[in-house]
Design a protein around this motif. Structure first.
Motif, PDB file in Angstrom:
ATOM      1  N   VAL A  81     -61.864 -11.383-145.142  1.00 38.79           N
ATOM      2  CA  VAL A  81     -62.927 -11.012-145.788  1.00 38.79           C
ATOM      3  C   VAL A  81     -62.344 -11.011-147.304  1.00 38.79           C
ATOM      4  O   VAL A  81     -61.368 -10.198-147.380  1.00 38.79           O
ATOM      5  CB  VAL A  81     -63.975  -9.888-145.706  1.00 38.79           C
ATOM      6  N   ARG A 104     -69.405  -7.074-145.005  1.00 38.39           N
ATOM      7  CA  ARG A 104     -69.192  -8.160-144.129  1.00 38.39           C
ATOM      8  C   ARG A 104     -68.360  -7.724-143.093  1.00 38.39           C
ATOM      9  O   ARG A 104     -68.111  -8.335-142.173  1.00 38.39           O
ATOM     10  CB  ARG A 104     -68.715  -9.323-145.007  1.00 38.39           C
ATOM     11  N   GLU A 137     -68.495  -7.361-149.588  1.00 31.70           N
ATOM     12  CA  GLU A 137     -67.119  -7.492-148.761  1.00 31.70           C
ATOM     13  C   GLU A 137     -67.064  -6.304-147.699  1.00 31.70           C
ATOM     14  O   GLU A 137     -66.694  -6.689-146.450  1.00 31.70           O
ATOM     15  CB  GLU A 137     -66.063  -7.836-149.464  1.00 31.70           C
ATOM     16  N   GLU A 179     -70.233  -6.198-140.491  1.00 26.20           N
ATOM     17  CA  GLU A 179     -70.695  -7.369-139.529  1.00 26.20           C
ATOM     18  C   GLU A 179     -69.795  -7.831-138.584  1.00 26.20           C
ATOM     19  O   GLU A 179     -70.054  -8.111-137.328  1.00 26.20           O
ATOM     20  CB  GLU A 179     -71.223  -8.170-140.461  1.00 26.20           C
TER      21      GLU A 179
END
Length: 822
Positions: free
Chosen positions: A568, A745, A742, A748
């Motif tokens: 990321v 992310r 970020e 996730e």
């Protein structure tokens, strides 16, 4: 003007000698007195400078010490030039250039005097004819020396006390030679006792030196001293120092609670100790330097170090002999280094040592006979070329490793036994040699004899038993073993015989079973060639298992770069790494085509906040370089200041070398590298690590890639501490903080990996959460994102555990309510 009268009496019968009567001043009485007269002084303060030319008795009222004060405004209060008797007086002086009491001739008796002054010296004995007997006297002189004996003076000081001195407590120089008996010297600002100069000497019996703002005892410049049953403690500097041909004997002494070196010798000084204890010291118990400097110790004990330094330090060609001594409860026991330095130890015990009991390096020599070493990390370590000596009839018990031999060291060990080591009994690596004769290893948790890297070690009539990993582990084409045995059973390969004949040439399989000796190739050795010599340690389990199972080699550069791209954020970092990789790859292809390739420095500086992926990228960078053939293995060795910086002189270079050796063929990653050069460095050893690292990077530029990492501002300062540091690194890559998107992310990805889903509006809640989250010093970027996910999982578990029959959605969906509070 006197504040009292003086009565003079005489015991003679001649009318011409009869001078009894009262005198208005002391000087008037002294002018009338002759040898044998008694001057009884009335209480009061006398502002007179007295000089005694006759063997008179000068005394104050009996039982009222201090009632008679001799206190002139300047000059010497009392000068003695005859064998007089002086008692029960209080002397004061105010002259910074003169003593309060001066003895220049004769053998006077000075008893129960109190010298309370601010002068050059409290009591001074000067001249070869001055030999006073000083008993029960007290000196307080916060402006100068307590007692000074000089210019050939001598005498005996018994039961005296120096309660304060602005300089040295007792100073002997210019050929002075006093004797101190049961004296106490304390609260001096200079040395407690100082003996200096050719011909100067001192004998002290039952004395105590303490609370000194300086060294306790100093002997220097060809002076000599003998201290018997004395104590030196609570100093601010070294306990005892010898310098420049000084000679000192300590018998039955106790040196303790010293913040620096308990005893420090230099420049051809000689120290003899017997029945002496050295304890609770901050640096070295014995610090011995320079060619010709030597220590002979018999029946002594050195223990309870309060610092992180070796108990006995021998360097620069010095020599130490220990007979029937004990060294225990210390970080390291004996460190002997430099060519010409030597330690001889006989019938002594070394125990409870946190690190190394006996360390020999830089061409030094150690001889140990009939000694016992127990409870240490390493029993004895012969570190490098030219270092050696002999261990004979020694026992080493309850250690990590019994004896280590590395880097060309070549000791001789005869009839030594290592019992219950946690690792190897005897470990030889990195070109170490050594001859082992009739040595034994019992109860090892590792190997008995572990010899790697093809070291040319010789073993004769050695024996092992109850060694968990095997009695003998040899690299192929390594040691010579003759008549060595083991209690092991099972098929083994025999080692080479002394004639170099292998198992198939006369040794036979039966011999292999009997000896229990196993030879392995370097590739199969549990310790890779070039690893640090301290540890007979295994390769990481995943590497060993991969090699055994025949798994494929490391990933190709394309696969590793794909992994990098999947991280990321870090867009600028990815571009920098790809640009560097492209340069290296094109350079390699140009070389294959016979063209010149641009020189690419591969060492890097990573700057940025914690949790921004610096370690992860460093690991991938190593893999990429290995896939391109630039590095042999590409593995990552991560270290910090604590792994590189030692506790004493010389140990930092050794630790840094060890870390560098572990990283050979891969990447040495130094996190928070700026800690090696703190702004308030003082005597810090971190700069030694930097200097060592710079040299290793130059000498082995193709073997290891070094990456230093840390906060941006601190790393800018780090690059300026050594002229060679900045030039060794090709570029600086900055890792920026992650933004809220970020961080979302990363959460996730964590959820996907652990089979969770973000419920409706959870992503928006996370985005808001990360936007509002304080970005102070404790903010950990990616680490914070992972911690957030872990907190959500915990809160989810607490919520779902209350449901009697949760659905699949209940078990997998994370909602805004699961977010931790800011």
């Amino acid at each position: 003007m006197a504040q009292g009268t003086v009565q003079v009496t005489h015991g003679g019968s001649s009318r011409w000698r009869r001078r009894s009567g009262d005198y208005p001043t002391l000087n008037a009485a002294l002018a009338a007195a002759g040898d044998g007269d008694v001057l009884s002084i009335a209480p009061g303060t006398y502002r007179e400078n007295l000089v005694l030319h006759h063997a008179v008795t000068l005394r104050g009222p009996e039982g009222s010490l201090g009632s008679v004060r001799i206190a002139p405004l300047d000059g010497v209060a009392l000068t003695v030039r005859a064998s007089a008797v002086i008692q029960d007086l209080h002397l004061e002086g105010q002259d910074p250039t003169a003593p309060a009491l001066l003895v220049e001739d004769g053998s006077p008796e000075l008893t129960d005097l109190r010298v309370s002054t601010r002068s050059a010296a409290g009591i001074e004995v000067r001249g070869s004819g001055a030999r006073p007997l000083v008993r029960r006297c007290t000196v307080e002189n916060p402006a100068g020396i307590g007692i000074a004996v000089l210019d050939g003076g001598g005498g005996v000081f018994a039961d005296c006390e120096v309660v304060a001195a602005g300089q040295t407590g007792v100073s002997v120089r210019g050929g002075g030679r006093p004797r101190l008996e049961r004296c106490r010297i304390h609260h001096a600002t200079g040395a407690g006792i100082a003996v200096t100069g050719d011909g100067s000497g001192l004998e002290a019996l039952g004395c105590e030196v303490y609370e000194i703002k300086g060294a306790g005892v100093q002997v220097a410049a060809r002076a000599t001293a003998v201290l018997t049953d004395c104590a030196v403690h609570r100093t601010s500097a070294d306990g005892v120092t010898l310098d420049t041909d000084a000679v000192l004997t300590l018998a039955g002494c106790d040196i303790h609670d010293i913040p620096e070196n308990a005893v420090d010798l230099r420049s051809r000084s000689v120290l003899t100790l017997s029945r002496t204890t050295v304890r609770r010291f901050g640096r070295n118990g014995l610090s011995v330097w320079d060619p010709g400097t030597r220590v002979v110790a018999d029946s002594c004990e050195i223990h309870d170090s309060t610092g992180d330094y070796p108990a006995v330090w021998i360097s620069d060609g010095a020599g130490v002999s220990l007979d029937s001594c004990r060294v225990h409860d210390v970080p390291d026991a004996l460190f002997v280094l430099d060519r010409g330095s030597r330690v001889d130890v006989v019938d002594s015990d070394i125990s409870q040592v946190r690190n190394t009991a006996v360390s020999v390096s830089d061409g030094a020599t150690a001889q140990l006979d009939d000694c016992r070493i127990r409870e240490a990390a390493t029993g004895a370590w012969f570190r490098d070329h030219g270092s050696g000596g002999t261990l004979a009839n020694c026992t080493i018990d309850s250690v990590q490793t019994g004896v280590i031999v590395t880097k060309g060291a070549d000791p001789t060990l005869e009839r030594c036994t290592v019992s219950s080591p946690a690792e190897a009994g005897f470990y030889v690596s990195a070109g170490g040699r050594g001859t082992f004769t009739a040595c034994r290893v019992t109860g090892s948790a590792g190997f008995g004899f572990h010899v790697i890297d093809g070291c040319r070690t010789s073993l004769h009539r050695c024996h092992t038993e109850r060694c968990a990993r095997g009695g003998y582990e040899f690299a192929e084409d390594g040691p010579v073993a003759e008549d060595c045995t083991s209690d092991e059973s099972g098929p083994r390969l025999a080692a080479r015989s002394a004639s170099g004949v292998g198992a198939g040439s006369g040794a036979g399989a039966a011999a292999g079973e009997r000896t229990g000796i196993r030879t392995v190739s370097a590739a199969a050795s549990p310790v890779a060639a070039g690893t640090a010599e301290r540890v007979p340690a295994q390769r990481p389990a995943d590497e060993t298992e991969a090699a055994a199972s025949g798994q494929p080699a490391a990933r190709g550069s394309v696969e590793v770069l794909g992994h990098l791209d999947a991280l990321v954020g870090l867009d600028s970092v990815k571009r920098e790494v790809r640009a560097l990789t492209d340069m290296i790859e094109v350079g390699r292809r140009r070389q294959l085509a016979g063209l010149k390739a641009a020189s690419v420095r591969r060492h890097l500086v990573f700057t940025g906040s914690p949790g921004t992926g610096k370690t992860t990228v460093a690991r991938l960078y190593g893999e990429i370089l290995a896939s391109l053939g630039v590095l042999e293995r590409g593995h990552l060795v991560e270290v910090s200041r604590v792994d590189l910086v030692g506790e004493h002189i010389g140990s930092t270079a050794i630790r840094t070398q060890e870390a560098f050796d572990r990283a050979r063929g891969g990447v040495l990653f130094i996190d928070e590298a700026y800690a090696l050069a703190p702004e308030d460095s003082g005597r810090d050893f971190g700069r030694e690590a930097i200097d060592t690292l710079v040299k290793l990077m130059e000498d082995h530029r193709d073997a290891v890639v070094v990456i230093v990492a840390g906060y941006t501002a601190e790393m800018d300062r780090f690059l300026t501490v050594n002229p060679g540091v900045a030039s060794r690194f090709s570029r600086t890559i900055t890792f920026g903080d992650y933004g809220p998107g970020e961080l979302l992310r990363i959460v996730e990805q964590q959820a996907e990996e652990h089979e969770y889903l973000l419920g409706e509006k959870t992503a928006d809640a996370l985005l808001t959460y990360f936007t509002d989250l304080p970005k102070g010093p404790a903010f950990g970027n990616g680490r914070t994102a992972r911690q957030t996910f872990e907190s959500m999982v915990e809160r989810h578990a607490g919520r779902v555990a209350q449901l009697s029959e949760p659905s699949k959605d209940d078990l997998t969906l994370l909602y805004p309510a699961d977010l931790p509070e800011l």
